[in-house]
Design an enzyme around this catalytic site. Structure first.
Site, PDB file in Angstrom:
ATOM      1  N   SER A  28      23.348  56.417  52.892  1.00  0.00           N
ATOM      2  CA  SER A  28      23.701  57.540  52.025  1.00  0.00           C
ATOM      3  C   SER A  28      24.483  58.603  52.793  1.00  0.00           C
ATOM      4  O   SER A  28      24.046  59.098  53.836  1.00  0.00           O
ATOM      5  CB  SER A  28      22.433  58.172  51.440  1.00  0.00           C
ATOM      6  N   HIS A  59      27.035  55.825  47.172  1.00  0.00           N
ATOM      7  CA  HIS A  59      27.212  54.417  47.530  1.00  0.00           C
ATOM      8  C   HIS A  59      28.324  53.842  46.643  1.00  0.00           C
ATOM      9  O   HIS A  59      28.146  53.694  45.435  1.00  0.00           O
ATOM     10  CB  HIS A  59      25.907  53.641  47.331  1.00  0.00           C
ATOM     11  N   HIS A  81      19.039  48.926  47.025  1.00  0.00           N
ATOM     12  CA  HIS A  81      17.696  49.422  47.345  1.00  0.00           C
ATOM     13  C   HIS A  81      16.669  48.770  46.423  1.00  0.00           C
ATOM     14  O   HIS A  81      16.956  48.499  45.248  1.00  0.00           O
ATOM     15  CB  HIS A  81      17.597  50.940  47.151  1.00  0.00           C
ATOM     16  N   TYR A  83      14.174  50.211  45.088  1.00  0.00           N
ATOM     17  CA  TYR A  83      13.785  51.098  43.996  1.00  0.00           C
ATOM     18  C   TYR A  83      14.756  51.052  42.817  1.00  0.00           C
ATOM     19  O   TYR A  83      14.462  51.578  41.742  1.00  0.00           O
ATOM     20  CB  TYR A  83      13.607  52.536  44.485  1.00  0.00           C
ATOM     21  N   GLU A  84      15.918  50.418  43.017  1.00  0.00           N
ATOM     22  CA  GLU A  84      16.844  50.264  41.896  1.00  0.00           C
ATOM     23  C   GLU A  84      16.407  49.160  40.931  1.00  0.00           C
ATOM     24  O   GLU A  84      17.022  48.982  39.881  1.00  0.00           O
ATOM     25  CB  GLU A  84      18.252  49.981  42.416  1.00  0.00           C
ATOM     26  N   ALA A 111      20.184  57.184  56.074  1.00  0.00           N
ATOM     27  CA  ALA A 111      19.751  58.571  56.164  1.00  0.00           C
ATOM     28  C   ALA A 111      18.227  58.569  56.148  1.00  0.00           C
ATOM     29  O   ALA A 111      17.616  57.826  55.378  1.00  0.00           O
ATOM     30  CB  ALA A 111      20.294  59.384  54.995  1.00  0.00           C
ATOM     31  N   MET A 209      14.160  54.779  52.891  1.00  0.00           N
ATOM     32  CA  MET A 209      13.954  53.882  51.755  1.00  0.00           C
ATOM     33  C   MET A 209      14.816  52.622  51.810  1.00  0.00           C
ATOM     34  O   MET A 209      15.096  52.009  50.777  1.00  0.00           O
ATOM     35  CB  MET A 209      14.238  54.641  50.448  1.00  0.00           C
ATOM     36  N   SER A 210      15.232  52.216  53.007  1.00  0.00           N
ATOM     37  CA  SER A 210      16.126  51.058  53.105  1.00  0.00           C
ATOM     38  C   SER A 210      15.921  50.361  54.448  1.00  0.00           C
ATOM     39  O   SER A 210      14.884  50.497  55.080  1.00  0.00           O
ATOM     40  CB  SER A 210      17.588  51.518  52.971  1.00  0.00           C
ATOM     41  N   ASN A 233      16.631  65.531  57.484  1.00  0.00           N
ATOM     42  CA  ASN A 233      15.589  66.518  57.172  1.00  0.00           C
ATOM     43  C   ASN A 233      14.341  66.210  57.987  1.00  0.00           C
ATOM     44  O   ASN A 233      14.185  65.103  58.521  1.00  0.00           O
ATOM     45  CB  ASN A 233      15.244  66.475  55.682  1.00  0.00           C
ATOM     46  N   HIS A 246      18.008  64.221  46.893  1.00  0.00           N
ATOM     47  CA  HIS A 246      19.099  63.333  47.305  1.00  0.00           C
ATOM     48  C   HIS A 246      20.357  64.147  47.596  1.00  0.00           C
ATOM     49  O   HIS A 246      21.136  63.808  48.500  1.00  0.00           O
ATOM     50  CB  HIS A 246      19.378  62.297  46.217  1.00  0.00           C
TER      51      HIS A 246
END
Length: 272
Positions: A28, A59, A81, A83-84, A111, A209-210, A233, A246
């Protein structure tokens, strides 16, 4: 024909005789690297039969084929991902397609949130290992012995020699490069402060998350892997003044992008 072989046929046509050995997956806010690829050929995912489409902001959803640092590369400008809602086996599809056209080394980026104050927002971290407590794995299901073995050793998943090379390149450029363990959290919600405290006790340094399913798929099919997290972060609960989003991730990735692009380009050049 397997879906990854169908995708590989599309890639072969786009390659038009090129034989890249290096694959790159951009996380990301890190898509600018693909714009630096010379003599690019673009292959949008929606032009590949039965290929999943990336749906996340930041993306682009395409392969970019060309030259980076004097080396031929295949770059994913936009990843998939879990979560998609994709099947976990679909997360292995682009990696297996790249392997089928001759890619031997995979550079993965993402990220991530830092779980240590010694690695603040704006840092770069090479991944030394990962923790996968998601209960999911892209290798679950029938195994294709033509792709890789039923059981695969993950003891050197993030290749130690490639990590050493990356540190050497970073040092020569004056780029500070941390090293640590990445924890895969499926998302799409960000983690809770209690979860972050638990992940830290498990020995993780960053969370995202990846990356983990892609690494597993790559190692399974015989690729060497190196991966870098752009720290956007501090993780949940570590900075109570910050609200995670995001949009924040993309904004912070943009501040790291130039340093990231220079590092990756120099590292790729050193593979010649």
């Amino acid at each position: 024909m397997s879906k990854h072989l169908i995708a590989a046929d599309h890639l072969k046509r786009a390659l038009d005789g090129r034989q890249p050995k290096i694959g790159i997956i951009l996380g990301s806010g890190l898509g600018d690297l693909a714009d630096q690829i010379e003599d690019p050929v673009y292959l949008p995912y929606d032009q590949i039969e039965n290929f999943p489409m990336s749906t996340v902001a930041g993306h682009s959803g395409r392969f970019v084929i060309g030259s980076l640092g004097g080396q031929q590369v295949i770059c994913m400008q936009g990843r998939l991902h879990s979560y998609e809602g994709f099947d976990y086996s679909d997360l292995a599809l682009p990696i297996r397609a790249m392997r089928a056209v001759g890619v031997e080394m995979l550079f993965i980026s993402n990220a991530a949130g830092s779980m240590t104050t010694e690695m603040p927002q704006g840092s770069l971290m090479v991944i030394s290992d990962h923790v996968n407590w998601s209960g999911f794995n892209p290798l679950i299901g029938a195994n294709d012995d033509n792709v890789g073995p039923r059981f695969v050793d993950m003891g050197n998943a993030y290749d130690r020699d490639l990590r050493a090379q990356l540190h050497e390149v970073a040092g020569g450029m004056g780029v500070v490069l941390h090293e640590g363990v990445y924890f895969w959290y499926t998302g799409p919600n960000f983690e809770t402060p209690a979860e972050i405290r638990a992940f830290r006790m498990l020995g993780a340094d960053a969370v995202g998350m990846s990356t983990v399913p892609e690494c597993i798929a790559a190692v399974h099919c015989g690729m060497k892997v190196v991966a870098v997290s752009a720290i956007t972060n501090l993780a949940a609960g570590m900075d109570v003044t910050q609200t995670l989003s995001h949009e924040h991730t993309l904004a912070q990735s943009a501040t790291i992008s130039d340093r990231f692009c220079r590092l990756v380009t120099a590292f790729v050049a050193a593979q010649g």
